[in-house]
Design an enzyme around this catalytic site. Structure first.
Site, PDB file in Angstrom:
ATOM      1  CD  GLU A   1      44.952  38.183  39.330  1.00 48.68           C
ATOM      2  OE1 GLU A   1      44.713  39.237  38.682  1.00 48.68           O
ATOM      3  OE2 GLU A   1      44.064  37.498  39.854  1.00 48.68           O
TER       4      GLU A   1
ATOM      5  CD  GLU B   1      40.664  41.766  45.151  1.00 56.87           C
ATOM      6  OE1 GLU B   1      40.669  41.540  46.380  1.00 56.87           O
ATOM      7  OE2 GLU B   1      39.847  42.534  44.617  1.00 56.87           O
TER       8      GLU B   1
END
Length: 344
Positions: free
Chosen positions: A168, A310
């Site tokens: 994310e 991430e």
């Protein structure tokens, strides 16, 4: 909205076959430690003792958060879209680690406050240009939340492999994740909040106070979907839908850090069987992640001091999935190698 039931992985006959296969490899009993537990889990998910890791995919969901207006982030909101540009240019940590480990990477715009246009490598599923400020009102409408869940499920339906890793990006999303944790796990806000992108102690206290005030404002919200809509982000909601669909399709879910785990928390409150499909990559250094993992009964594979997000921790854990599958498939047994087993 309705999601199909997630099948249980419970299968005593197969579990016994997997245990026998693992224990008859040329090694002392239990000597491959966590890899043995992982191989058993993979076998139960895939319903076979001939496990495989096939075309793993990484989905990184990006979204902005209205709650940043409350001063809960060390970075400005523009960093969300700037980092998405970095992902698309191949320059972020997740790009490096996904390439290194042969993991297909897709970047999903779930609700970034920026117009990217049509871009190679970007999946446009934008619900809106960021959520609303949950300190004042629900972050999203029930319909927006349902649409995000549906988009996430549809993305997974198009993936060819049997492993889905989740990442994310979204300035403010550690605050959303901490609020979800506080509401759904019943853990005090002070134990849920952390530095996020690098807040000083006074900033962490501010984040805690914002969450406590918002929880009081929305005190009557208890249903998991309503909690997600009230406190979550578009990227978290879309991840939740993707996770539920991935488990329904008996894929392995490779879970990254604090924010991704908050999506698991939501999904698990909706469908507890999803936890059988989750491989928790690591315990991050974000305060609250260990408590959230404990609340889910999760045993992470790694502890590397990460707090980047991430999907980086998930990508780094992918070789361990390959190792678990490979030793089960390729390692000799005592009989095949003519090696004496343990004496009685």
């Amino acid at each position: 909205m309705h999601f199909p039931l997630i099948p249980s992985t419970a299968n005593p006959t197969l579990a016994s076959q997997l245990d026998d296969a693992i224990n008859n490899k040329t090694k002392p009993l239990g000597s491959l430690g966590t890899l043995e537990r992982l191989a058993r889990q993979l076998g139960l998910i895939q319903e076979t003792a001939a496990v495989s890791i096939d075309r793993p995919a990484m989905l990184v969901f990006a979204g902005d958060h209205g709650v940043v207006a409350e001063g809960i982030s060390a970075y400005p909101q523009d960093v969300t879209w700037q980092m998405v540009e970095n992902f698309l240019a191949g320059g972020a940590a997740i790009n490096v680690f996904a390439r290194q480990n042969g993991c297909a990477l897709s970047i999903v715009d779930a609700g970034v406050k920026h117009d990217f246009g049509q871009r190679a490598g970007l999946v446009d599923r934008k619900i809106a240009p960021g959520t609303r400020n949950f300190a004042l009102e629900p972050a999203m409408s029930a319909q927006q939340c349902a649409t995000a869940l549906e988009h996430g499920a549809a993305l997974v339906a198009d993936l060819p492999g049997n492993v889905v890793a989740f990442g994310e990006m979204g300035i403010g999303n550690t605050t959303a994740a901490a609020a979800l944790m506080h509401k759904l796990a019943g853990i005090p806000a002070a134990e849920c909040v952390g530095a996020g992108t690098g807040l000083a102690p006074d900033g962490i206290l501010r984040k805690q106070q914002v969450i406590e005030a918002a929880a009081a404002r929305h005190a009557g919200v208890d249903d998991p979907l309503a909690v997600l809509a009230t406190f979550g982000g578009f990227e978290i909601a879309m991840m939740t839908g993707a996770m539920l669909e991935a488990a329904r399709r008996r894929k392995v879910l490779l879970i990254d850090g604090f924010i991704v785990t908050s999506a698991v928390l939501v999904a698990a409150r909706m469908a507890p069987a999803i936890l059988d499909y989750c491989v928790f990559a690591h315990c991050s250094d974000e305060a609250g992640h260990r408590r959230m993992l404990d609340a889910l009964g999760a045993a992470p594979l790694l502890q590397l001091g990460l707090r980047l997000g991430e999907g980086t921790g998930a990508a780094l854990a992918l070789p361990l999935l390959h190792a678990a599958a490979n030793f089960l498939e390729q390692m000799a047994t005592f009989a095949s190698a003519s090696v004496s087993g343990k004496s009685a």
